[in-house]
Scaffold this motif. Structure first.
Motif, mmCIF file in Angstrom:
data_model
loop_
_atom_site.group_PDB
_atom_site.id
_atom_site.type_symbol
_atom_site.label_atom_id
_atom_site.label_comp_id
_atom_site.label_asym_id
_atom_site.label_seq_id
_atom_site.Cartn_x
_atom_site.Cartn_y
_atom_site.Cartn_z
ATOM 1 N N SER A 34 41.245 27.318 53.854
ATOM 2 C CA SER A 34 40.717 26.529 52.743
ATOM 3 C C SER A 34 41.635 26.561 51.524
ATOM 4 O O SER A 34 41.280 26.044 50.471
ATOM 5 N N GLY A 35 42.805 27.172 51.651
ATOM 6 C CA GLY A 35 43.777 27.191 50.564
ATOM 7 C C GLY A 35 43.630 28.367 49.624
ATOM 8 O O GLY A 35 44.264 28.412 48.573
ATOM 9 N N GLY A 36 42.823 29.315 49.978
ATOM 10 C CA GLY A 36 42.616 30.484 49.135
ATOM 11 C C GLY A 36 43.493 31.647 49.545
ATOM 12 O O GLY A 36 44.322 31.546 50.456
ATOM 13 N N ALA A 37 43.302 32.734 48.844
ATOM 14 C CA ALA A 37 44.008 33.980 49.153
ATOM 15 C C ALA A 37 43.008 35.121 49.023
ATOM 16 O O ALA A 37 42.056 35.044 48.251
ATOM 17 N N ILE A 38 43.223 36.179 49.761
ATOM 18 C CA ILE A 38 42.323 37.327 49.726
ATOM 19 C C ILE A 38 42.763 38.278 48.616
ATOM 20 O O ILE A 38 43.917 38.685 48.556
ATOM 21 N N ASN A 39 41.815 38.612 47.736
ATOM 22 C CA ASN A 39 42.043 39.651 46.736
ATOM 23 C C ASN A 39 41.632 40.965 47.387
ATOM 24 O O ASN A 39 40.451 41.203 47.625
ATOM 25 N N ASN A 43 38.058 42.217 47.775
ATOM 26 C CA ASN A 43 37.774 41.699 49.113
ATOM 27 C C ASN A 43 37.090 40.328 49.053
ATOM 28 O O ASN A 43 36.196 40.035 49.844
ATOM 29 N N LEU A 44 37.503 39.512 48.091
ATOM 30 C CA LEU A 44 36.951 38.171 47.918
ATOM 31 C C LEU A 44 38.030 37.131 48.150
ATOM 32 O O LEU A 44 39.225 37.404 47.998
ATOM 33 N N CYS A 45 37.592 35.919 48.481
ATOM 34 C CA CYS A 45 38.504 34.793 48.658
ATOM 35 C C CYS A 45 38.675 34.115 47.301
ATOM 36 O O CYS A 45 37.701 33.657 46.706
ATOM 37 N N VAL A 46 39.905 34.050 46.835
ATOM 38 C CA VAL A 46 40.192 33.494 45.517
ATOM 39 C C VAL A 46 41.039 32.238 45.692
ATOM 40 O O VAL A 46 42.062 32.257 46.370
ATOM 41 N N GLY A 47 40.584 31.144 45.074
ATOM 42 C CA GLY A 47 41.296 29.878 45.144
ATOM 43 C C GLY A 47 42.168 29.677 43.916
ATOM 44 O O GLY A 47 42.520 30.623 43.208
ATOM 45 N N ALA A 48 42.500 28.419 43.672
ATOM 46 C CA ALA A 48 43.303 28.073 42.510
ATOM 47 C C ALA A 48 42.533 28.393 41.234
ATOM 48 O O ALA A 48 41.305 28.340 41.198
#
Length: 86
Positions: A34-39, A43-48
């Protein structure tokens, strides 16, 4: 009775561990798709723009988990029974 219960219990425990690992893998994959990255700290998915992307568990994933639990549990139980008979 102990010999019959131990392989089944071990099979269930192994299958739960496998599903726990699979769930993490699939959520990371969905986050990256979905274009995100894992912090890794949270442990969350972070987008733009540091927006948190919420990833819900779909019904397809639940079906996959059920199939994996049954298959891994049965295979592990059978393997342990064969090993204990030897």
């Amino acid at each position: 009775m102990k010999n019959n219960l131990l392989p089944s219990l071990a099979g269930v425990l192994v299958s739960l561990f496998v599903v726990w690992w699979l769930h993490g893998f699939l959520l990371v994959d969905r986050c990256l798709d979905s274009g995100g990255a894992i912090n890794h700290k949270t442990n969350l998915c972070v987008g733009a723009n540091e927006q948190i992307i919420e990833l819900a568990t779909s019904s397809t994933m639940l079906v996959i988990y059920c199939v994996v639990i049954m298959a891994v549990s049965l295979l592990t139980g059978r393997l342990l029974r064969k090993l204990l008979k030897s």
